[in-house]
Design an enzyme around this catalytic site. Structure first.
Site, PDB file in Angstrom:
ATOM      1  N   ASN A  80       0.849  -1.196   0.000  1.00 16.71           N
ATOM      2  CA  ASN A  80       0.000   0.000   0.000  1.00 16.71           C
ATOM      3  C   ASN A  80       0.887   1.250   0.000  1.00 16.71           C
ATOM      4  O   ASN A  80       1.986   1.237   0.543  1.00 16.71           O
ATOM      5  CB  ASN A  80      -0.870  -0.007   1.274  1.00 16.71           C
ATOM      6  CG  ASN A  80      -1.795   1.188   1.369  1.00 16.71           C
ATOM      7  OD1 ASN A  80      -2.435   1.581   0.387  1.00 16.71           O
ATOM      8  ND2 ASN A  80      -1.877   1.788   2.554  1.00 16.71           N
ATOM      9  N   GLU A 124       5.167  10.052  -3.829  1.00 17.18           N
ATOM     10  CA  GLU A 124       4.446   8.770  -3.924  1.00 17.18           C
ATOM     11  C   GLU A 124       4.716   8.138  -5.276  1.00 17.18           C
ATOM     12  O   GLU A 124       4.932   6.932  -5.390  1.00 17.18           O
ATOM     13  CB  GLU A 124       2.936   8.986  -3.752  1.00 17.18           C
ATOM     14  CG  GLU A 124       2.537   9.455  -2.374  1.00 17.18           C
ATOM     15  CD  GLU A 124       1.023   9.567  -2.226  1.00 17.18           C
ATOM     16  OE1 GLU A 124       0.290   8.772  -2.820  1.00 17.18           O
ATOM     17  OE2 GLU A 124       0.567  10.472  -1.503  1.00 17.18           O
ATOM     18  N   SER A 156       4.886   6.784   2.464  1.00 13.82           N
ATOM     19  CA  SER A 156       5.476   5.478   2.790  1.00 13.82           C
ATOM     20  C   SER A 156       4.819   4.397   1.944  1.00 13.82           C
ATOM     21  O   SER A 156       3.609   4.430   1.724  1.00 13.82           O
ATOM     22  CB  SER A 156       5.205   5.100   4.262  1.00 13.82           C
ATOM     23  OG  SER A 156       5.551   6.130   5.153  1.00 13.82           O
ATOM     24  N   LEU A 158      -3.898  -1.463  10.736  1.00 18.98           N
ATOM     25  CA  LEU A 158      -4.231  -0.484   9.694  1.00 18.98           C
ATOM     26  C   LEU A 158      -3.112   0.548   9.515  1.00 18.98           C
ATOM     27  O   LEU A 158      -2.753   1.246  10.462  1.00 18.98           O
ATOM     28  CB  LEU A 158      -5.549   0.224  10.035  1.00 18.98           C
ATOM     29  CG  LEU A 158      -6.033   1.237   8.995  1.00 18.98           C
ATOM     30  CD1 LEU A 158      -6.409   0.552   7.691  1.00 18.98           C
ATOM     31  CD2 LEU A 158      -7.191   2.042   9.529  1.00 18.98           C
ATOM     32  N   ASP A 159      -2.570   0.628   8.315  1.00 16.38           N
ATOM     33  CA  ASP A 159      -1.449   1.514   7.975  1.00 16.38           C
ATOM     34  C   ASP A 159      -0.233   1.245   8.876  1.00 16.38           C
ATOM     35  O   ASP A 159       0.632   2.115   9.037  1.00 16.38           O
ATOM     36  CB  ASP A 159      -1.844   3.007   8.068  1.00 16.38           C
ATOM     37  CG  ASP A 159      -2.901   3.393   7.049  1.00 16.38           C
ATOM     38  OD1 ASP A 159      -2.929   2.787   5.957  1.00 16.38           O
ATOM     39  OD2 ASP A 159      -3.719   4.284   7.344  1.00 16.38           O
ATOM     40  N   HIS A 197       0.903   5.094   1.381  1.00 12.73           N
ATOM     41  CA  HIS A 197       0.210   5.929   2.377  1.00 12.73           C
ATOM     42  C   HIS A 197       0.883   7.303   2.419  1.00 12.73           C
ATOM     43  O   HIS A 197       2.111   7.401   2.490  1.00 12.73           O
ATOM     44  CB  HIS A 197       0.266   5.260   3.752  1.00 12.73           C
ATOM     45  CG  HIS A 197      -0.469   6.048   4.795  1.00 12.73           C
ATOM     46  ND1 HIS A 197      -1.841   6.023   4.911  1.00 12.73           N
ATOM     47  CD2 HIS A 197      -0.023   6.922   5.736  1.00 12.73           C
ATOM     48  CE1 HIS A 197      -2.219   6.838   5.887  1.00 12.73           C
ATOM     49  NE2 HIS A 197      -1.131   7.386   6.407  1.00 12.73           N
TER      50      HIS A 197
HETATM   51  C1  GRF Z   1      -2.748   9.036  -2.398  1.00 13.59           C
HETATM   52  O1  GRF Z   1      -2.313  10.130  -1.657  1.00 13.59           O
HETATM   53  C2  GRF Z   1      -2.528   7.747  -1.634  1.00 13.59           C
HETATM   54  O2  GRF Z   1      -1.373   7.759  -0.875  1.00 13.59           O
HETATM   55  C3  GRF Z   1      -3.732   7.716  -0.743  1.00 13.59           C
HETATM   56  O3  GRF Z   1      -4.783   8.177  -1.549  1.00 13.59           O
HETATM   57  C4  GRF Z   1      -4.254   9.024  -2.557  1.00 13.59           C
HETATM   58  C5  GRF Z   1      -4.675   8.434  -3.857  1.00 13.59           C
HETATM   59  O4  GRF Z   1      -4.277   9.225  -4.945  1.00 13.59           O
HETATM   60  N1  GRF Z   1      -3.924   6.413  -0.162  1.00 13.59           N
HETATM   61  P1  GRF Z   1      -4.355   8.661  -6.404  1.00 13.59           P
HETATM   62  O5  GRF Z   1      -5.752   8.036  -6.575  1.00 13.59           O
HETATM   63  O6  GRF Z   1      -3.274   7.654  -6.610  1.00 13.59           O
HETATM   64  O7  GRF Z   1      -4.200   9.870  -7.283  1.00 13.59           O
END
Ligand code: GRF
Length: 243
Positions: free
Chosen positions: A129, A196, A158, A166-167, A131
């Site tokens: 995942n 990300e 992360s 969770l997370d 986050h």
């Molecule tokens: C991202 O910030 C991700 O980390 C979080 O939700 C957001 C999703 O963005 N879980 P996207 O749909 O990938 O643009």
């Protein structure tokens, strides 16, 4: 690891920018994750991300990310959580849909539903995942608002293995972003999002190249146990340039 690209399934709920970053790198677009600035965490390889995205599955029929998948010729499916009165039933339907594709890795790329124990156990060690915080800080939702309210100097993102906490699963890699005076949740989110898009494809690459695993709750990269907070990506000047 060479050979056929690794089959993966990606789960989304909304915008799909992380999905797009994966699609781009799979198609061979220049990787955000490459370049000398990631040298200290050992990422110098070039080339497209060696995955075959067998399906993008969304719990939300309106998810914008579904369009990104379709535009890239990737099959999409919707398992609408609202059609199930119990979470266990939704999870079971989702598992069935995923397993039809026999993925080596299941990627939560902005998937906003909490998954139950049976689901998580079924994909143990092959479920990751992204986050938007430097875990373990700011688990849960609204991380940017909370980071600003807390007056934290460093925020970030992360990638972690998913466990029942969770997370809270073992962190694979993090990228941090300094909080600036005058930042709003939106400006901060934009810089975190850029990070990300660097670290999620990077973790996927490590996994499908057979370099990344989890053992006894610890992350192993290239056979070595890695720190609890994950590997730390070197700051990217391009992130700093985002207004
Ligand atoms: C991202 O910030 C991700 O980390 C979080 O939700 C957001 C999703 O963005 N879980 P996207 O749909 O990938 O643009």
């Amino acid at each position: 690891m060479s050979g056929a690209p690794a089959p993966v399934v990606i789960l989304i709920s909304g915008r799909g920018s992380n999905l797009q970053a994966i699609l781009d790198e799979t198609a061979g677009a220049p990787s955000l994750a490459r370049g000398p600035r990631l040298g200290p965490i050992g990422e110098t390889r070039a080339g497209r991300l060696p995955i075959e995205i067998r399906a993008v599955i969304s719990n939300n029929p309106e998810a914008e990310g579904l369009q990104h998948a379709r535009a890239a010729g990737v099959p999409t499916e919707v398992i609408d959580h609202r059609a199930y009165s119990e979470r266990a039933q939704f999870d079971a339907a989702l598992m069935q849909a995923i397993d039809r594709h026999s993925p080596r890795l299941v990627i939560l790329a902005g998937f906003m539903r909490i998954l139950g124990e049976t689901f998580i156990r079924h994909y143990a060690g092959r479920l990751i995942n992204i986050h938007p915080s430097l875990l373990p800080a700011f688990k849960g939702l609204n991380t940017h608002v909370r980071a600003l309210a807390a007056g934290t100097a460093q925020h970030g993102a992360s990638v972690h293995f998913v466990t029942n906490d969770l997370d809270g699963g073992p962190v694979i890699v993090q990228a941090s972003v300094p909080v600036r005076t005058g930042d709003t949740a939106d400006t901060l989110a934009a810089r975190v999002l850029h990070e990300e898009h660097r670290i999620l494809p990077l973790a996927i690459r490590w996994f499908v190249e057979g370099r990344l695993s989890i053992r006894n709750g610890q992350v192993l990269l290239d056979g070595e146990i890695r720190p609890e907070q994950g590997l730390v990506a070197v700051p990217d000047q391009r992130t700093e340039a985002i207004k």
